[in-house]
Design a protein around this motif. Sequence first.
Motif, PDB file in Angstrom:
ATOM      1  N   GLU A   1       0.847  -1.193   0.000  1.00  0.00           N
ATOM      2  CA  GLU A   1       0.000   0.000   0.000  1.00  0.00           C
ATOM      3  C   GLU A   1       0.880   1.240   0.000  1.00  0.00           C
ATOM      4  OE1 GLU A   1      -0.835   0.221   4.779  1.00  0.00           O
ATOM      5  OE2 GLU A   1      -2.258  -0.866   3.520  1.00  0.00           O
ATOM      6  N   LYS A   2       0.261   2.386  -0.078  1.00  0.00           N
ATOM      7  CA  LYS A   2       0.960   3.669  -0.113  1.00  0.00           C
ATOM      8  C   LYS A   2       1.972   3.730   1.030  1.00  0.00           C
ATOM      9  CE  LYS A   2       0.103   8.582   0.376  1.00  0.00           C
ATOM     10  NZ  LYS A   2      -0.917   9.594   0.630  1.00  0.00           N
ATOM     11  N   GLY A   3       3.208   4.105   0.700  1.00  0.00           N
ATOM     12  CA  GLY A   3       4.254   4.240   1.708  1.00  0.00           C
ATOM     13  C   GLY A   3       5.147   3.012   1.835  1.00  0.00           C
ATOM     14  N   ASP A   4       4.711   1.859   1.309  1.00  0.00           N
ATOM     15  CA  ASP A   4       5.541   0.650   1.355  1.00  0.00           C
ATOM     16  C   ASP A   4       6.675   0.766   0.340  1.00  0.00           C
ATOM     17  OD1 ASP A   4       3.881  -0.429   3.248  1.00  0.00           O
ATOM     18  OD2 ASP A   4       2.896  -1.837   1.896  1.00  0.00           O
ATOM     19  N   ASN A   5       7.729   0.000   0.564  1.00  0.00           N
ATOM     20  CA  ASN A   5       8.851  -0.053  -0.367  1.00  0.00           C
ATOM     21  C   ASN A   5       8.697  -1.248  -1.285  1.00  0.00           C
ATOM     22  OD1 ASN A   5      10.352   2.169   0.693  1.00  0.00           O
ATOM     23  ND2 ASN A   5      10.924   0.887   2.414  1.00  0.00           N
ATOM     24  N   LEU A   6       9.183  -1.091  -2.520  1.00  0.00           N
ATOM     25  CA  LEU A   6       9.205  -2.188  -3.485  1.00  0.00           C
ATOM     26  C   LEU A   6      10.652  -2.496  -3.814  1.00  0.00           C
ATOM     27  CD1 LEU A   6       6.382  -1.069  -5.934  1.00  0.00           C
ATOM     28  CD2 LEU A   6       6.240  -2.796  -4.146  1.00  0.00           C
ATOM     29  N   PHE A   7      10.926  -3.738  -4.176  1.00  0.00           N
ATOM     30  CA  PHE A   7      12.260  -4.183  -4.536  1.00  0.00           C
ATOM     31  C   PHE A   7      12.300  -4.368  -6.039  1.00  0.00           C
ATOM     32  CE2 PHE A   7      15.699  -7.256  -4.927  1.00  0.00           C
ATOM     33  CZ  PHE A   7      16.651  -6.675  -4.120  1.00  0.00           C
ATOM     34  N   LEU A   8      13.246  -3.706  -6.709  1.00  0.00           N
ATOM     35  CA  LEU A   8      13.420  -3.844  -8.155  1.00  0.00           C
ATOM     36  C   LEU A   8      14.681  -4.650  -8.403  1.00  0.00           C
ATOM     37  CD1 LEU A   8      12.571  -0.227  -8.487  1.00  0.00           C
ATOM     38  CD2 LEU A   8      11.655  -1.785 -10.172  1.00  0.00           C
ATOM     39  N   SER A   9      14.557  -5.754  -9.115  1.00  0.00           N
ATOM     40  CA  SER A   9      15.733  -6.550  -9.458  1.00  0.00           C
ATOM     41  C   SER A   9      15.809  -6.666 -10.971  1.00  0.00           C
ATOM     42  CB  SER A   9      15.673  -7.926  -8.800  1.00  0.00           C
ATOM     43  OG  SER A   9      14.461  -8.567  -9.086  1.00  0.00           O
ATOM     44  N   GLU A  10      17.033  -6.574 -11.492  1.00  0.00           N
ATOM     45  CA  GLU A  10      17.228  -6.616 -12.931  1.00  0.00           C
ATOM     46  C   GLU A  10      16.981  -8.026 -13.449  1.00  0.00           C
ATOM     47  OE1 GLU A  10      20.356  -4.680 -16.094  1.00  0.00           O
ATOM     48  OE2 GLU A  10      20.785  -4.628 -13.968  1.00  0.00           O
ATOM     49  N   SER A  11      16.258  -8.116 -14.525  1.00  0.00           N
ATOM     50  CA  SER A  11      15.923  -9.396 -15.132  1.00  0.00           C
ATOM     51  C   SER A  11      17.047  -9.839 -16.071  1.00  0.00           C
ATOM     52  CB  SER A  11      14.619  -9.260 -15.918  1.00  0.00           C
ATOM     53  OG  SER A  11      14.367 -10.418 -16.660  1.00  0.00           O
ATOM     54  N   ALA A  12      17.246 -11.141 -16.186  1.00  0.00           N
ATOM     55  CA  ALA A  12      18.287 -11.680 -17.062  1.00  0.00           C
ATOM     56  C   ALA A  12      17.993 -11.389 -18.527  1.00  0.00           C
ATOM     57  CB  ALA A  12      18.422 -13.177 -16.843  1.00  0.00           C
ATOM     58  N   ILE A  13      16.733 -11.232 -18.881  1.00  0.00           N
ATOM     59  CA  ILE A  13      16.360 -10.993 -20.284  1.00  0.00           C
ATOM     60  C   ILE A  13      16.134  -9.512 -20.581  1.00  0.00           C
ATOM     61  CG2 ILE A  13      15.404 -13.289 -20.615  1.00  0.00           C
ATOM     62  CD1 ILE A  13      12.613 -12.057 -20.211  1.00  0.00           C
ATOM     63  N   GLY A  14      16.471  -8.652 -19.644  1.00  0.00           N
ATOM     64  CA  GLY A  14      16.265  -7.219 -19.825  1.00  0.00           C
ATOM     65  C   GLY A  14      15.060  -6.761 -19.025  1.00  0.00           C
ATOM     66  N   GLY A  15      15.064  -5.542 -18.613  1.00  0.00           N
ATOM     67  CA  GLY A  15      13.962  -5.020 -17.818  1.00  0.00           C
ATOM     68  C   GLY A  15      14.160  -5.288 -16.335  1.00  0.00           C
ATOM     69  N   TYR A  16      13.084  -5.145 -15.577  1.00  0.00           N
ATOM     70  CA  TYR A  16      13.149  -5.288 -14.137  1.00  0.00           C
ATOM     71  C   TYR A  16      11.978  -6.103 -13.616  1.00  0.00           C
ATOM     72  CZ  TYR A  16      16.855  -1.857 -13.932  1.00  0.00           C
ATOM     73  OH  TYR A  16      18.045  -1.222 -14.079  1.00  0.00           O
ATOM     74  N   HIS A  17      12.207  -6.733 -12.493  1.00  0.00           N
ATOM     75  CA  HIS A  17      11.176  -7.483 -11.783  1.00  0.00           C
ATOM     76  C   HIS A  17      10.833  -6.676 -10.534  1.00  0.00           C
ATOM     77  CE1 HIS A  17       9.082 -10.940 -10.141  1.00  0.00           C
ATOM     78  NE2 HIS A  17       9.700 -10.690  -9.002  1.00  0.00           N
ATOM     79  N   ILE A  18       9.570  -6.412 -10.289  1.00  0.00           N
ATOM     80  CA  ILE A  18       9.127  -5.640  -9.129  1.00  0.00           C
ATOM     81  C   ILE A  18       8.461  -6.572  -8.138  1.00  0.00           C
ATOM     82  CG2 ILE A  18       7.623  -3.780  -8.306  1.00  0.00           C
ATOM     83  CD1 ILE A  18       7.798  -2.576 -11.120  1.00  0.00           C
TER      84      ILE A  18
END
Length: 75
Positions: free
Chosen positions: A28-45
């Motif tokens: 919800e609003k105010g929470d943190n998300l983790f972004l990790s780089e994908s092996a095929i390009g882009g990001y995983h949230i």
Amino acid sequence: MAIVKLTQIGNSVGVIFPKEMLAKMNVEKGDNLFLSESAIGGYHISPYDEEFARQMDAARKVMKKRRNVLRELAK
């Protein structure tokens, strides 16, 4: 798959997530998300996980300290 929109928020840019997506990720609003780089390009949230972040910090320290060993193992 869902489409999200980038929007101007003051001097920054933010992402608007649909309610359904937030509910599915259990964030919800105010929470943190983790972004990790994908092996095929882009990001995983994903929802931020303190334990996972701690493990990744430890892995980065090992990779930095043992760079030459890891390079040899990669051959």
